[in-house]
Design an enzyme around this catalytic site. Sequence first.
Site, PDB file in Angstrom:
ATOM      1  N   ARG A 112       7.631 -12.937   5.825  1.00 34.42           N
ATOM      2  CA  ARG A 112       8.315 -11.644   5.834  1.00 34.42           C
ATOM      3  C   ARG A 112       8.291 -11.111   7.259  1.00 34.42           C
ATOM      4  NH1 ARG A 112       4.014  -7.584   2.707  1.00 34.42           N
ATOM      5  NH2 ARG A 112       2.318  -7.938   4.158  1.00 34.42           N
ATOM      6  N   ASN A 150       9.018  -1.766   5.480  1.00 37.74           N
ATOM      7  CA  ASN A 150       7.615  -1.840   5.086  1.00 37.74           C
ATOM      8  C   ASN A 150       6.782  -2.233   6.290  1.00 37.74           C
ATOM      9  OD1 ASN A 150       5.660  -1.911   2.695  1.00 37.74           O
ATOM     10  ND2 ASN A 150       5.196  -3.821   3.739  1.00 37.74           N
ATOM     11  N   GLU A 151       5.851  -1.379   6.638  1.00 35.81           N
ATOM     12  CA  GLU A 151       4.887  -1.680   7.690  1.00 35.81           C
ATOM     13  C   GLU A 151       5.550  -2.238   8.952  1.00 35.81           C
ATOM     14  OE1 GLU A 151       1.754  -4.058   5.857  1.00 35.81           O
ATOM     15  OE2 GLU A 151       0.766  -2.215   5.268  1.00 35.81           O
ATOM     16  N   GLU A 322      -0.630   2.663   0.170  1.00 39.26           N
ATOM     17  CA  GLU A 322      -1.296   1.502  -0.439  1.00 39.26           C
ATOM     18  C   GLU A 322      -2.797   1.693  -0.276  1.00 39.26           C
ATOM     19  OE1 GLU A 322       0.186  -2.160   1.199  1.00 39.26           O
ATOM     20  OE2 GLU A 322       2.277  -1.500   1.078  1.00 39.26           O
ATOM     21  N   TRP A 330      -4.607 -13.551   0.900  1.00 45.54           N
ATOM     22  CA  TRP A 330      -3.443 -14.407   0.751  1.00 45.54           C
ATOM     23  C   TRP A 330      -3.981 -15.830   0.545  1.00 45.54           C
ATOM     24  CZ3 TRP A 330       0.689 -13.000   5.053  1.00 45.54           C
ATOM     25  CH2 TRP A 330       1.044 -11.649   4.926  1.00 45.54           C
ATOM     26  N   GLU A 372       0.483 -14.019  -2.055  1.00 43.88           N
ATOM     27  CA  GLU A 372      -0.448 -12.902  -2.279  1.00 43.88           C
ATOM     28  C   GLU A 372      -1.133 -12.938  -3.637  1.00 43.88           C
ATOM     29  OE1 GLU A 372       1.173  -9.031  -1.450  1.00 43.88           O
ATOM     30  OE2 GLU A 372       0.944  -9.329   0.698  1.00 43.88           O
ATOM     31  N   TYR A 374      -3.968 -13.604  -4.432  1.00 42.21           N
ATOM     32  CA  TYR A 374      -5.352 -13.087  -4.443  1.00 42.21           C
ATOM     33  C   TYR A 374      -5.430 -11.620  -4.082  1.00 42.21           C
ATOM     34  CZ  TYR A 374      -6.222 -18.017  -4.693  1.00 42.21           C
ATOM     35  OH  TYR A 374      -6.198 -19.324  -5.096  1.00 42.21           O
TER      36      TYR A 374
END
Length: 687
Positions: A112, A150-151, A322, A330, A372, A374
């Site tokens: 991403r 996002n971020e 978040e 990850w 993701e 985990y």
Amino acid sequence: MVKILKGDRIILGTCYYPEHWDKSLWKDDLFRMKKNGIEVIRIAEFAWNKIEPREGDFTFDFFDRFLELALEADMSVIFATPTATPPAWLSDQYPEVLNARMDGVLLRHGGRRHYNYNSPVYRRFTERIVEKTAQHYGPHPAVTGWQIDNELNCETSEFYSESDTTAFREFLKNKYGSLDALNEAWGTVFWNQTYTAWAEIHVPQTVLCNSANPHRTLDYIRFVSDSACGFAKLQSDIVRKYLKSGDFITTNGIFPNLDSHRMCDESLDFITYDSYPNMAYELDRNPGGAGREEQREDLGDREWSRNLARARSVSRAFGVMEQQSGPGGWTTRMESPAPQPGQMTLWTMQSIAHGADYVGYFRWRTCCMGTEIYWHGILDYSNRDTRRLAELGDIREKTGLISAAAGSRYRASFAVLTDYDNVWDAGLDVWHGRIHRESEAGIFRAAQILHSPMDYVYLRDPVQLKDLAEYPVLFYPHPVIATEERAALLAEYAAAGGTLVLGARAGMKDASGKCPMTKLPGVFRDLSGTDVTDYTLTGPGRPVTADWGGDEIEVPVFNDILEPLAGGAEVLASYTKGWYSGKAALIVNKYGKGSVYYFGGAFSRAAASVFLKKLNLAEPYRDTVDLPENCEIAVREKGNARFFFILNYSPEPAVITLKKELRDLYRGETVSGKAELPPFGTAVFES
Ligand code: GAL
């Protein structure tokens, strides 16, 4: 529809990914969230394909159906623009949208944030998807606000595509006007770097020993920040056209090489932060690595209060988009343990204590696929009721009981000044970086242990005397890059009665990052009444100390060797070791109604603790509450009300002593004397 950050109550939310689940689960999920106290969800930030599955082919059914259910469940929705993950058709057909590594290798589809902000093609596609998305979903009654992308600058904050080089040249033309001015600013005469045409200038490229011109790199980082801010603005200008009254625009996270303050001023109503306190335990896995030196003193999950203080400096009212609610990881990197029972509540209260009146958990349910798997949410893959869901019940109750604190303002006892130029320069310059990191961590940790709430203030053009004058003491640890204007503002602050504390290397560089031919501390000479006659790195294994009125103070990392200038300057501490033993290590200068301290070293936790004690900043609430070291205190104020948040970060119970009668908001009664906080327990008292 729920409105967040309105100062009336604290609101809980979560991140939800309708595209990850069978539609048959949506309704159940939404009603179950509601039942458990979740009132807001954030959706869509990685779901471009669900709106434009093929180039120019727009469909709104997917989120229309979802939003109808959200409305039915009375769930408010923060809709995100989906630009953090361009679709495969876009990455594939228009490779110029991709970011590149410094060596030119393109960052391909499949992760991403692989796009670059400056590609005209990406900007065109972004404009279109944002316009279509905001136009269609903006009016929907379930939508309460928007998240941009996002971020921004997460994963990477460096951009080396061809579009970046083209845009960098424009940025420089605007900044310098002529190549002569640029050559002068970058000192290109050194190593024969002189540019004779704009086309010779590139974003940083691979060079031997990573020894690229530092003045160019500093401008490059300013350019990256400018690009990210511009990209956020491009989107927010569009979204704003479709905002219903009372809806908001935000984005999440604070990341490198990005002036979040500017971005917030230009494009957002407030910032939201992504808080993952157990990332602190990453260090444990890294013996011998970068974290080792730090680990001696680090405060684990409590370190995250530093990031929250930073978020608060961007916008006083802020939210957490978040909040960690499970173990993290990850498949390819990062491993962090599950929150222990009580820690999810502790971290939520940590966010609220620092000023966040909205806390959204990442994520509702753990994803069953992708890198993701985990990175857990409140629920695990099985969808059973987890202990974390049960803890959410406790959080919901507690946040309800403290709603009087919503809209109150964090009250710091002092502030640390910082600024983007110095933060960025410290990332490039190893000498600067070493003192910067030491002092940044040291002052924060000393303040935590001595229960002295602190703010960060970023010196930027909009900052005025009134913003500084709220704080009796300001530390500006290492303004290595300094300008006359900034020095003049600080002089006004001191003249009006403030106490300013400067550390080693102040004033040694100009705005280009070059070292002017002046005596140090340059623009701070008059203000500090100090002459830096010599200086040295302390070198490993050579602890340097000074004597401050009978108390020993560590003077770590770098030593400026000082002499007072004539006037009101006075030596407070002198070195006690080595070849400059007996020379001044700390000078105080009376300046107007205030004073300026010049300390010849970095502010390690030990050194900063001495300062906090000497400047009467240690335990400022000692008349109200006695706390053990492992508890943090945060204070929020509204009108005449004062709220004390006490957070126990330890797995052991903590005993505190209330020295006054205070109202315990969880218990709804007035209390005083000894009280016990359970492991990871929290309490909120009102006075
Ligand atoms: C954040 C990001 C989320 C998710 C989370 C866990 O940085 O915004 O999308 O990736 O981390 O990795």
